[in-house]
Design a protein around this motif. Structure first.
Motif, PDB file in Angstrom:
ATOM      1  N   VAL A 225       0.835  -1.198   0.000  1.00 51.34           N
ATOM      2  CA  VAL A 225       0.000   0.000   0.000  1.00 51.34           C
ATOM      3  C   VAL A 225       0.873   1.253   0.000  1.00 51.34           C
ATOM      4  O   VAL A 225       0.602   2.231  -0.720  1.00 51.34           O
ATOM      5  N   ILE A 226       1.926   1.263   0.808  1.00 47.58           N
ATOM      6  CA  ILE A 226       2.877   2.384   0.799  1.00 47.58           C
ATOM      7  C   ILE A 226       3.431   2.580  -0.612  1.00 47.58           C
ATOM      8  O   ILE A 226       3.493   3.696  -1.139  1.00 47.58           O
ATOM      9  N   ARG A 227       3.858   1.487  -1.214  1.00 46.28           N
ATOM     10  CA  ARG A 227       4.448   1.531  -2.553  1.00 46.28           C
ATOM     11  C   ARG A 227       3.470   2.106  -3.568  1.00 46.28           C
ATOM     12  O   ARG A 227       3.834   2.939  -4.409  1.00 46.28           O
ATOM     13  N   LYS A 228       2.228   1.666  -3.489  1.00 46.36           N
ATOM     14  CA  LYS A 228       1.231   2.111  -4.463  1.00 46.36           C
ATOM     15  C   LYS A 228       0.973   3.617  -4.341  1.00 46.36           C
ATOM     16  O   LYS A 228       0.890   4.326  -5.358  1.00 46.36           O
ATOM     17  N   VAL A 229       0.847   4.119  -3.131  1.00 46.25           N
ATOM     18  CA  VAL A 229       0.631   5.559  -2.939  1.00 46.25           C
ATOM     19  C   VAL A 229       1.842   6.340  -3.437  1.00 46.25           C
ATOM     20  O   VAL A 229       1.715   7.391  -4.081  1.00 46.25           O
ATOM     21  N   ALA A 230       3.045   5.820  -3.180  1.00 42.94           N
ATOM     22  CA  ALA A 230       4.267   6.501  -3.599  1.00 42.94           C
ATOM     23  C   ALA A 230       4.409   6.562  -5.109  1.00 42.94           C
ATOM     24  O   ALA A 230       5.113   7.439  -5.629  1.00 42.94           O
TER      25      ALA A 230
ATOM     26  N   VAL B  34      10.269   0.019   4.906  1.00 44.47           N
ATOM     27  CA  VAL B  34       9.388   1.123   4.522  1.00 44.47           C
ATOM     28  C   VAL B  34      10.093   1.987   3.480  1.00 44.47           C
ATOM     29  O   VAL B  34       9.533   2.330   2.432  1.00 44.47           O
ATOM     30  N   PHE B  35      11.346   2.350   3.766  1.00 46.70           N
ATOM     31  CA  PHE B  35      12.110   3.175   2.835  1.00 46.70           C
ATOM     32  C   PHE B  35      12.159   2.528   1.450  1.00 46.70           C
ATOM     33  O   PHE B  35      11.866   3.167   0.436  1.00 46.70           O
ATOM     34  N   SER B  36      12.543   1.256   1.426  1.00 49.16           N
ATOM     35  CA  SER B  36      12.704   0.566   0.145  1.00 49.16           C
ATOM     36  C   SER B  36      11.416   0.544  -0.656  1.00 49.16           C
ATOM     37  O   SER B  36      11.444   0.640  -1.895  1.00 49.16           O
ATOM     38  N   ASN B  37      10.297   0.431   0.032  1.00 51.27           N
ATOM     39  CA  ASN B  37       9.041   0.345  -0.705  1.00 51.27           C
ATOM     40  C   ASN B  37       8.588   1.685  -1.253  1.00 51.27           C
ATOM     41  O   ASN B  37       8.009   1.730  -2.340  1.00 51.27           O
TER      42      ASN B  37
ATOM     43  N   VAL C  13      19.603  -2.066  -0.863  1.00 48.16           N
ATOM     44  CA  VAL C  13      20.640  -1.902  -1.888  1.00 48.16           C
ATOM     45  C   VAL C  13      20.016  -1.909  -3.285  1.00 48.16           C
ATOM     46  O   VAL C  13      20.285  -1.033  -4.115  1.00 48.16           O
ATOM     47  N   VAL C  14      19.174  -2.892  -3.542  1.00 50.81           N
ATOM     48  CA  VAL C  14      18.614  -3.051  -4.881  1.00 50.81           C
ATOM     49  C   VAL C  14      17.656  -1.918  -5.226  1.00 50.81           C
ATOM     50  O   VAL C  14      17.683  -1.383  -6.347  1.00 50.81           O
ATOM     51  N   THR C  15      16.799  -1.528  -4.306  1.00 51.28           N
ATOM     52  CA  THR C  15      15.841  -0.457  -4.612  1.00 51.28           C
ATOM     53  C   THR C  15      16.536   0.896  -4.719  1.00 51.28           C
ATOM     54  O   THR C  15      16.108   1.751  -5.502  1.00 51.28           O
ATOM     55  N   THR C  16      17.598   1.103  -3.960  1.00 49.34           N
ATOM     56  CA  THR C  16      18.351   2.346  -4.093  1.00 49.34           C
ATOM     57  C   THR C  16      19.032   2.408  -5.452  1.00 49.34           C
ATOM     58  O   THR C  16      18.894   3.397  -6.190  1.00 49.34           O
TER      59      THR C  16
ATOM     60  N   THR D 161      17.387   8.647  -0.312  1.00 48.11           N
ATOM     61  CA  THR D 161      18.409   7.611  -0.337  1.00 48.11           C
ATOM     62  C   THR D 161      19.707   8.081   0.318  1.00 48.11           C
ATOM     63  O   THR D 161      20.621   7.271   0.525  1.00 48.11           O
ATOM     64  N   LEU D 162      19.785   9.350   0.689  1.00 49.73           N
ATOM     65  CA  LEU D 162      20.921   9.862   1.460  1.00 49.73           C
ATOM     66  C   LEU D 162      20.675   9.761   2.966  1.00 49.73           C
ATOM     67  O   LEU D 162      21.516  10.179   3.754  1.00 49.73           O
ATOM     68  N   HIS D 163      19.532   9.201   3.345  1.00 50.10           N
ATOM     69  CA  HIS D 163      19.164   9.082   4.764  1.00 50.10           C
ATOM     70  C   HIS D 163      20.250   8.372   5.562  1.00 50.10           C
ATOM     71  O   HIS D 163      20.634   8.798   6.642  1.00 50.10           O
ATOM     72  N   ASP D 164      20.723   7.241   5.033  1.00 49.68           N
ATOM     73  CA  ASP D 164      21.881   6.551   5.602  1.00 49.68           C
ATOM     74  C   ASP D 164      22.624   5.901   4.450  1.00 49.68           C
ATOM     75  O   ASP D 164      21.996   5.343   3.557  1.00 49.68           O
ATOM     76  N   PRO D 165      23.960   5.978   4.424  1.00 49.77           N
ATOM     77  CA  PRO D 165      24.716   5.565   3.240  1.00 49.77           C
ATOM     78  C   PRO D 165      24.521   4.093   2.899  1.00 49.77           C
ATOM     79  O   PRO D 165      24.763   3.204   3.719  1.00 49.77           O
ATOM     80  N   VAL D 166      24.091   3.855   1.667  1.00 48.98           N
ATOM     81  CA  VAL D 166      23.850   2.477   1.248  1.00 48.98           C
ATOM     82  C   VAL D 166      25.154   1.680   1.189  1.00 48.98           C
ATOM     83  O   VAL D 166      25.130   0.439   1.233  1.00 48.98           O
TER      84      VAL D 166
END
Length: 436
Positions: free
Chosen positions: A96-101, A267-270, A369-372, A408-413
């Protein structure tokens, strides 16, 4: 009304929630299963997509958009049915998060953070606190913001009789300006112990800086906040023994108490993934309608959609996004399984092992890693297959890259890559931290 007046007299422009009044009765009941919840999220996304470009340019506090989430029931998706929630697993919440985003990265992010904060008491609180706050949040359809940036150590807590008192500031908070409740976190004076607590947002001791002027995620209200003598009863200090004024070791010293971190990292990745999916869909429509074929390549085509490099690029992005979706869904299932098995009474939580928690963290790290990587590549690369005119502000294609680049700069991947390397080479699970 176009501004929101705070207790200190300052104000921030916002869209009047009445713009979505027509939807106040559109959804009289909550969805009943995953398919219905994703459909509900799609309906919300379709509404947000209508003016997403204009709202991004206006950069107004998203009071109206949070109200739309409330109307749709999306804030309640994880809550227990006995209090009026959807009682869905995190795997559905992530979709649901992903869809709204896909339609609006800012609103997808706000929904994701809210769902995480609504889980806080379930993870770090006592079972009594977890039940009490689920009831409070779900029955009132509250939206929750958070001032929990762990890199800031400026929020201090003092004990004062039956209360604890928060003072200080946070450089970042998320969604607080438009929230009903705010999660505060600080360190108790004279100790190294952290305390989480829910407080009412609208009170004189919480003053927002209204200084979120970043390139992306412009509608998340992620600016600073000052906390001045905000009092909380000791009984509301999550996971603490209010009589002894000490952390409850049966609650806070077990692996289960650190589940907030992998939960929010996913959550971030989605919402990264949702933003990237939104970008390729938006670009696809633009290419089909507006992009012209290049007439100087030696293998000239009449239409851009016949150009080899355009087809190849879209095909490659499509393949990588499908792979990212599969990984994100699998990781979401892992999170759901952990909560289904161990959430509940203290004795049940205590059965989660450090190894299980660590392996979950590595599923989540892999997804991050992959979503970033994929998200950044897609949201910047779509310009190569849309053309120069697609950089126009009125087109709005740039917002997808700006949104994903910002968070994606929130914390270094790079640290996630290193962590996964130690897991692969040395079979080491990560130590729980504020970012792992």
């Amino acid at each position: 009304m176009t501004d929101s007046t705070q207790s200190n007299g300052t104000s921030a422009p916002y869209r009047d929630p009445s713009v979505y009044a027509e939807f106040s009765k559109k959804w009289p009941s909550l969805p009943q299963d995953e398919t219905q919840w994703v459909k509900r999220a799609q309906e919300v996304a379709d509404i947000l997509a209508l003016d997403a470009v204009q709202r991004d340019l206006e950069n107004k506090s998203p009071r109206a958009e949070v109200q739309l989430l409330k109307y749709a029931g999306l804030l309640k998706i994880l809550g227990p049915q006995k209090y009026g929630g959807g009682e869905q697993p995190w795997s559905v919440g992530y979709k649901v998060i992903r869809k709204v985003a896909e339609a609006d990265g800012s609103i997808g992010m706000l929904l994701g953070y809210h769902l995480l904060w609504s889980t806080t008491a379930t993870v770090v609180g006592t079972p009594e606190q977890a039940d009490r706050y689920q009831k409070l949040v779900i029955e009132n359809n509250y939206f929750i913001g958070g001032a929990v940036n762990p890199r800031d150590s400026d929020l201090k807590i003092q004990s004062s009789g039956n209360n604890i008192v928060f003072n200080g500031s946070k450089y970042f908070n998320t969604g607080g300006v438009v929230s009903d409740l705010t999660v505060l976190e600080g360190v108790l004076e004279g100790t190294d112990d952290h305390i989480f607590a829910f407080v009412e947002t609208r009170q004189p001791g919480i003053v927002f800086a209204h200084n979120w002027q970043n390139i992306g995620l412009r509608l998340t209200e992620s600016g600073g906040v000052k906390i001045d003598n905000v009092q909380v009863p000791w009984k509301d200090a999550l996971g603490w023994n209010s009589e002894l004024k000490k952390p409850d070791p049966e609650v806070l010293t077990i692996p289960f108490a650190s589940l907030l971190l992998p939960t929010i990292q996913l959550v971030f990745s989605n919402f990264y993934l949702g933003i990237a999916l939104g970008a390729i869909d938006y670009a696809t429509k633009y290419t089909n309608k507006n992009t012209r074929a290049w007439p100087y390549g030696g293998d000239n085509k009449e239409k851009a959609t016949d150009e080899f490099y355009i087809l190849s690029t879209y095909g490659n992005f499509h393949a990588h996004l499908r792979a990212a979706i599969t990984l994100a869904d699998r990781s979401g299932e892992q999170v759901s399984a952990i909560y289904a098995k161990y959430a509940g009474e203290t004795a049940t939580r205590a059965k989660l092992t450090a190894r299980e928690r660590g392996e979950l963290a590595e599923w989540v790290a892999s997804t991050k890693v992959v979503t970033t990587d994929t998200g950044l590549r897609v949201t910047s690369g779509v310009f190569e297959v849309t053309g120069a005119k697609a950089t126009g502000l009125k087109v709005g294609l740039d917002r997808f890259y700006r949104d994903i680049r910002t968070h994606t700069l929130h914390d270094p991947v790079a640290y996630k890559n290193r962590e996964l390397g130690r897991f692969q080479l040395l079979d080491e699970i990560p130590e729980p931290t504020w970012y792992t």
